[in-house]
Scaffold this motif. Structure first.
Motif, PDB file in Angstrom:
ATOM      1  N   SER A 258      -9.590   5.108  -4.670  1.00  0.00           N
ATOM      2  CA  SER A 258      -8.139   4.623  -4.098  1.00  0.00           C
ATOM      3  C   SER A 258      -7.467   4.532  -5.439  1.00  0.00           C
ATOM      4  O   SER A 258      -7.665   3.917  -6.723  1.00  0.00           O
ATOM      5  N   ALA A 259      -6.184   5.335  -5.363  1.00  0.00           N
ATOM      6  CA  ALA A 259      -5.276   5.178  -6.387  1.00  0.00           C
ATOM      7  C   ALA A 259      -4.714   3.850  -6.788  1.00  0.00           C
ATOM      8  O   ALA A 259      -4.078   3.574  -7.759  1.00  0.00           O
ATOM      9  N   ALA A 260      -4.884   2.803  -5.753  1.00  0.00           N
ATOM     10  CA  ALA A 260      -4.584   1.483  -6.138  1.00  0.00           C
ATOM     11  C   ALA A 260      -5.323   0.813  -7.252  1.00  0.00           C
ATOM     12  O   ALA A 260      -4.926   0.089  -7.940  1.00  0.00           O
TER      13      ALA A 260
ATOM     14  N   GLY B 211       0.939  -1.352   0.108  1.00  0.00           N
ATOM     15  CA  GLY B 211       0.059  -0.096   0.054  1.00  0.00           C
ATOM     16  C   GLY B 211       0.736   1.237  -0.207  1.00  0.00           C
ATOM     17  O   GLY B 211       2.089   1.264   0.518  1.00  0.00           O
ATOM     18  N   ASP B 212       0.084   2.429  -0.357  1.00  0.00           N
ATOM     19  CA  ASP B 212       0.846   3.819  -0.379  1.00  0.00           C
ATOM     20  C   ASP B 212       1.935   3.633  -1.540  1.00  0.00           C
ATOM     21  O   ASP B 212       3.004   4.089  -1.583  1.00  0.00           O
TER      22      ASP B 212
ATOM     23  N   HIS C 157      -3.533  10.659  -3.407  1.00  0.00           N
ATOM     24  CA  HIS C 157      -4.413   9.785  -3.883  1.00  0.00           C
ATOM     25  C   HIS C 157      -4.869  10.179  -5.398  1.00  0.00           C
ATOM     26  O   HIS C 157      -5.709   9.308  -5.994  1.00  0.00           O
ATOM     27  N   HIS C 158      -4.384  11.218  -5.769  1.00  0.00           N
ATOM     28  CA  HIS C 158      -4.675  11.612  -7.281  1.00  0.00           C
ATOM     29  C   HIS C 158      -3.044  11.856  -8.041  1.00  0.00           C
ATOM     30  O   HIS C 158      -2.634  13.041  -7.839  1.00  0.00           O
TER      31      HIS C 158
ATOM     32  N   ASP D 221      -3.081   6.509  -0.580  1.00  0.00           N
ATOM     33  CA  ASP D 221      -3.733   5.946  -1.606  1.00  0.00           C
ATOM     34  C   ASP D 221      -5.350   6.190  -1.799  1.00  0.00           C
ATOM     35  O   ASP D 221      -5.992   6.410  -2.768  1.00  0.00           O
ATOM     36  N   VAL D 222      -5.693   6.787  -0.516  1.00  0.00           N
ATOM     37  CA  VAL D 222      -7.240   7.073  -0.439  1.00  0.00           C
ATOM     38  C   VAL D 222      -7.223   8.456   0.442  1.00  0.00           C
ATOM     39  O   VAL D 222      -6.692   8.539   1.346  1.00  0.00           O
TER      40      VAL D 222
END
Length: 448
Positions: A108-110, A62-63, A68-69, A100-101
């Motif tokens: 989520s950027a994920a 994560g991250d 997140h954008h 990510d959020v």
């Protein structure tokens, strides 16, 4: 006992692609922020090392991005490196982290890294996804993945979203449990409490989420978490604590974010499963840019000349250039900071007048800054000279009447930051320097 390895996996987290450290002495030859380039290169080195180690699958904790954008440049850099994984035929799982959020959003950027056709699955909530793309028990919040169909090893992935304490109000119950007869690894992104401390990243982004300590004692073979930026086992839950199973590890981050993170090794975690069912975790490290936080100078009973002499002596010990970093990244400059504690307003005024001389004395360092710690008579705690501190409730505290410091704290924030961001560097930097010089001459009294 048969210790033959039957499976290898690589775990990393907190890549923070796109992060750039403010206040760098210069730009990278490419024109980018040097620390932004460091992040891209470290991710590539980790990817190369995992492939060379022969991992059967990998997990991004994560991250993946710093915001997140994320900017297109960061997304493109991430995908260029992930192409190495694709070419090697290694499947991957990506979790959602707090960076990510954004707060108040489930986007989520994920999701940018969810590419099933390329062997990469991301854990993020999206009610609009087709049923064939959903993985339970609670898609996007708590998913169980089996990376290799012929090996009963299960990844129980709880995303940042899955740690939301308000989920039960919506009828969503996150309750990860090991699967009988299999090898079970708990994967999550959040703060973990142990040894009387909270293990999570500083400089919080989005909502703070806690991984319940009780989860770690549910019979997992191992737990591998992300968020805390120092890699290694959590105190009380590591191999040195008599735990062969049920250890709790943090992946750490791929680069340090300024001086808010520990100065430590960076890399990834190698998980190995042997024929006798044992699961071991071993840290693997890659290059990192040299970074030094000099011993704090206590200004009490010390003259400005004495402080100046000590700082200059420290800066004169070398030219602060690392050949390996130059070869790896294109710039070999060190990252340096000097903390000065218990300064008075008069001392700070005099020390700021030396800023230009100290910057020159730092030689080829890529970053140099001095910072106040426990300044007097104010009691604001640590305050960096170039970084913007987080805001909070200051009721009951004396107001900061150090105008030059107050301006410095705002060069990246609010209306001041908005105006300065619209200026080209050749104009922006002289404007900042001139404003600081003028404000240094103004030291009004606290009117209360």
């Amino acid at each position: 006992m048969n210790n033959d390895v039957v499976l290898k996996a690589g775990f990393f987290g907190c890549a923070h692609a796109g992060y750039g450290m403010r206040g760098m002495a210069r730009k990278h030859p490419s024109g980018l922020n040097i620390r932004e380039v460091d992040g891209y290169i470290t991710y590539e080195l980790v990817q190369q090392d995992m492939i060379a180690a022969g991992v059967d699958f990998q997990v991004n904790g994560g991250d993946a991005f710093h915001v997140h954008h994320p900017p297109v440049r960061a997304v493109n850099a991430e995908r260029r490196t992930d192409a190495l994984r694709i070419a090697a035929g290694i499947p991957a799982i990506v979790n959602t982290g707090n960076h990510d959020v954004g707060a108040g959003t489930s986007v989520s950027a994920a999701a940018l890294l969810h590419q099933p056709e390329l062997g990469r699955y991301a854990v993020f909530p999206d009610a609009g996804r087709p049923d064939t793309d959903m993985i339970g028990p609670v898609p996007g919040y708590y998913e169980v993945h089996q990376p290799l169909a012929d090996v009963p090893l299960y990844l129980h992935v709880v995303s940042h979203n899955g740690l939301d304490p308000r989920l039960p109000e919506r009828g969503i119950n996150i309750d990860p449990q090991p699967i009988a007869g299999g090898v079970n690894i708990l994967v999550s992104h959040g703060i973990f409490s142990a040894d009387g401390r909270l293990f999570g990243a500083d400089d919080r982004h989005g909502a703070e989420r806690v991984i319940p300590e009780e989860w770690a004692n549910r019979g997992w073979d191992q737990s591998i978490l992300s968020d805390y930026h120092t890699p290694g086992p959590i105190p009380g839950f590591g191999p040195d604590d008599g735990r062969e199973r049920g250890q709790v590890w943090m992946t750490g981050s791929l680069i340090g974010r300024g001086f808010s993170d520990d100065i430590c090794a960076r890399g990834w975690l190698l998980l190995e499963l042997t024929k006798d069912g044992r699961v071991t975790v071993t840290p693997r490290y890659v290059w990192r840019r040299p970074q030094i936080d000099f011993d704090t100078i206590d200004a009490r009973g010390t003259t400005i000349d004495e402080i100046n002499q000590l700082v200059r002596e420290r800066l004169a010990t070398q030219d602060w250039w690392d050949d390996e970093s130059a070869e790896v990244t294109g710039d070999g400059g060190y990252i340096l900071r000097q903390k000065i504690s218990h300064t008075t307003n008069a001392q700070r005024h005099g020390i700021r007048a030396l800023a230009g001389e100290w910057a020159a004395a730092a030689g080829r360092a890529a970053y140099w800054a001095f910072a106040w710690e426990d300044p007097l008579p104010n009691d604001f705690g640590f305050r960096a000279a170039t970084d913007t501190p987080t805001t909070g409730d200051t009721s009951g505290r004396p107001r900061n009447i150090d105008l030059a410091q107050a301006f410095t704290e705002r060069i990246e924030e609010g209306r001041v930051g908005a105006v300065l961001r619209n200026l080209v560097d050749d104009v922006r930097n002289p404007v900042i320097a001139s404003t600081q010089r003028v404000l240094q001459e103004l030291t009004p009294d606290d009117p209360r």
